[in-house]
Write an enzyme that holds these catalytic residues in place. Structure first.
Site, PDB file in Angstrom:
ATOM      1  N   ASN A  23      25.700  35.383  52.159  1.00  0.00           N
ATOM      2  CA  ASN A  23      25.547  36.443  52.991  1.00  0.00           C
ATOM      3  C   ASN A  23      26.824  37.343  52.969  1.00  0.00           C
ATOM      4  OD1 ASN A  23      27.311  36.057  55.244  1.00  0.00           O
ATOM      5  ND2 ASN A  23      25.806  33.983  55.351  1.00  0.00           N
ATOM      6  N   GLY A  31      20.630  26.997  53.326  1.00  0.00           N
ATOM      7  CA  GLY A  31      20.497  27.125  51.810  1.00  0.00           C
ATOM      8  C   GLY A  31      21.215  26.623  51.015  1.00  0.00           C
ATOM      9  N   VAL A  32      21.412  27.266  49.851  1.00  0.00           N
ATOM     10  CA  VAL A  32      22.539  26.854  48.844  1.00  0.00           C
ATOM     11  C   VAL A  32      23.719  27.305  49.408  1.00  0.00           C
ATOM     12  CG1 VAL A  32      22.095  29.051  47.634  1.00  0.00           C
ATOM     13  CG2 VAL A  32      22.985  27.020  46.471  1.00  0.00           C
ATOM     14  N   ASP A  33      23.865  28.339  50.097  1.00  0.00           N
ATOM     15  CA  ASP A  33      25.162  28.727  50.524  1.00  0.00           C
ATOM     16  C   ASP A  33      25.755  27.588  51.244  1.00  0.00           C
ATOM     17  OD1 ASP A  33      26.177  31.659  52.647  1.00  0.00           O
ATOM     18  OD2 ASP A  33      27.576  30.306  51.414  1.00  0.00           O
TER      19      ASP A  33
HETATM   20  N1  APR Z   1      20.765  23.935  44.651  1.00  0.00           N
HETATM   21  C1  APR Z   1      20.103  24.963  44.199  1.00  0.00           C
HETATM   22  N2  APR Z   1      19.371  25.667  44.684  1.00  0.00           N
HETATM   23  C2  APR Z   1      18.928  25.513  46.003  1.00  0.00           C
HETATM   24  C3  APR Z   1      19.827  24.676  46.745  1.00  0.00           C
HETATM   25  C4  APR Z   1      20.862  23.941  46.110  1.00  0.00           C
HETATM   26  N3  APR Z   1      21.477  22.647  46.546  1.00  0.00           N
HETATM   27  N4  APR Z   1      19.800  24.602  48.122  1.00  0.00           N
HETATM   28  C5  APR Z   1      18.772  25.926  48.264  1.00  0.00           C
HETATM   29  N5  APR Z   1      18.621  26.297  47.160  1.00  0.00           N
HETATM   30  C6  APR Z   1      17.513  27.332  46.730  1.00  0.00           C
HETATM   31  C7  APR Z   1      16.369  27.787  47.716  1.00  0.00           C
HETATM   32  O1  APR Z   1      15.256  26.640  47.549  1.00  0.00           O
HETATM   33  C8  APR Z   1      15.973  29.083  47.128  1.00  0.00           C
HETATM   34  O2  APR Z   1      15.317  29.031  46.229  1.00  0.00           O
HETATM   35  O3  APR Z   1      18.284  28.689  46.609  1.00  0.00           O
HETATM   36  C9  APR Z   1      17.350  29.657  46.770  1.00  0.00           C
HETATM   37  C10 APR Z   1      18.049  30.596  47.538  1.00  0.00           C
HETATM   38  O4  APR Z   1      17.605  30.598  48.978  1.00  0.00           O
HETATM   39  P1  APR Z   1      18.665  30.720  49.901  1.00  0.00           P
HETATM   40  O5  APR Z   1      19.712  29.645  49.956  1.00  0.00           O
HETATM   41  O6  APR Z   1      17.895  30.592  51.281  1.00  0.00           O
HETATM   42  O7  APR Z   1      19.350  32.030  49.958  1.00  0.00           O
HETATM   43  P2  APR Z   1      18.735  33.475  50.014  1.00  0.00           P
HETATM   44  O8  APR Z   1      17.406  33.722  49.698  1.00  0.00           O
HETATM   45  O9  APR Z   1      19.441  34.360  49.024  1.00  0.00           O
HETATM   46  O10 APR Z   1      19.387  33.996  51.375  1.00  0.00           O
HETATM   47  C11 APR Z   1      20.691  34.078  51.713  1.00  0.00           C
HETATM   48  O11 APR Z   1      20.459  32.427  53.316  1.00  0.00           O
HETATM   49  O12 APR Z   1      21.943  30.588  53.471  1.00  0.00           O
HETATM   50  C12 APR Z   1      21.778  31.760  53.949  1.00  0.00           C
HETATM   51  O13 APR Z   1      24.097  32.347  54.074  1.00  0.00           O
HETATM   52  C13 APR Z   1      22.980  32.688  53.310  1.00  0.00           C
HETATM   53  O14 APR Z   1      22.513  34.311  54.927  1.00  0.00           O
HETATM   54  C14 APR Z   1      22.303  34.009  53.570  1.00  0.00           C
HETATM   55  C15 APR Z   1      20.911  33.814  53.138  1.00  0.00           C
END
Ligand code: APR
Length: 204
Positions: A23, A31-33
């Site tokens: 973000n 999530g992945v972050d």
């Molecule tokens: N490895 C690979 N992919 C992952 C992992 C992982 N360990 N964890 C989650 N994902 C996938 C989710 O299933 C999704 O398909 O990453 C993709 C992106 O989802 P999010 O992580 O929610 O990211 P995004 O939709 O871009 O939203 C970003 O979410 O985590 C917060 O700080 C981040 O505010 C920002 C927002």
């Protein structure tokens, strides 16, 4: 350049660089972050805090890429990029959130920026998550089409691009979409936009 997609956890592979769906604050989230910040350790957040804000709370704009080291992860770099928020999405971690007016263009910018950064740094293998396909609300089928278009834009100077899909349902959806896209490529020229109502490339 080889492209593969797998069902797994992006923090567990061995790549030259992995991409984080961050973000604008770059201070971590869910999530992945969250997974990448946990895997790299608190140093990552501490380092990102030292980065200048380009506007209140924003260290990386939508479509931008910020490169950091990867701490104890088995890769050299983390490419933090901020995906667009799609109409079905929201951002629990950044209160200046705006639903993007042109999310597919901004998503393509994220992917292009990470590939250009990899070329610039001499990285030969890179792994992407499905940027914006979590809380930011991007449908996997839309992500697949944007990814397909960017990979075909030019001959990227990398050995392998890997897409890591965390949820089984996303992996299956991507598999179906990718199969249709590659078949489309073999059998027909790019469809005439006039044949498709609206601005979506309707895969189903
Ligand atoms: N490895 C690979 N992919 C992952 C992992 C992982 N360990 N964890 C989650 N994902 C996938 C989710 O299933 C999704 O398909 O990453 C993709 C992106 O989802 P999010 O992580 O929610 O990211 P995004 O939709 O871009 O939203 C970003 O979410 O985590 C917060 O700080 C981040 O505010 C920002 C927002």
């Amino acid at each position: 350049m080889k492209f593969t997609y797998i069902h797994g956890d992006i923090t567990r592979g061995i790549y030259g660089a992995i991409v984080n769906a961050a973000n604008p604050t770059l201070l971590g989230g869910g999530g992945v972050d969250g997974a990448i910040h946990r895997a790299v350790g608190p140093k990552l957040r501490e380092y990102c805090k030292t980065l200048p804000e380009i506007s209140p709370g924003v260290r990386c704009p939508v479509g931008g890429v910020v490169v950091t080291s990867a701490g104890g992860l088995s890769c050299l770099y983390v490419f933090h990029t901020v995906g667009p928020i799609f109409p079905a999405g929201r951002d629990p971690c950044f209160h200046g959130e705006q639903v993007s007016t042109n999310p597919k263009v901004e998503l393509a910018k994220c992917i292009q920026g990470c590939l250009v950064s990899a070329e610039r740094l001499g990285v030969k293998t890179i792994a992407f998550p499905a940027i914006s396909c979590g809380v930011y609300g991007c449908p996997i089928s839309v992500f697949a089409k944007v990814f397909w278009d960017v990979l075909r834009e030019r001959d990227w100077n990398l050995q392998e691009v890997t897409l890591v899909l965390f949820e089984e349902v996303d992996y299956r959806m991507f598999e179906v979409t990718w199969g249709m896209l590659t078949t489309q490529k073999l059998e027909v020229e790019d469809p005439d936009p006039a044949d498709f109502p609206g601005d979506e490339f309707d895969l189903f």
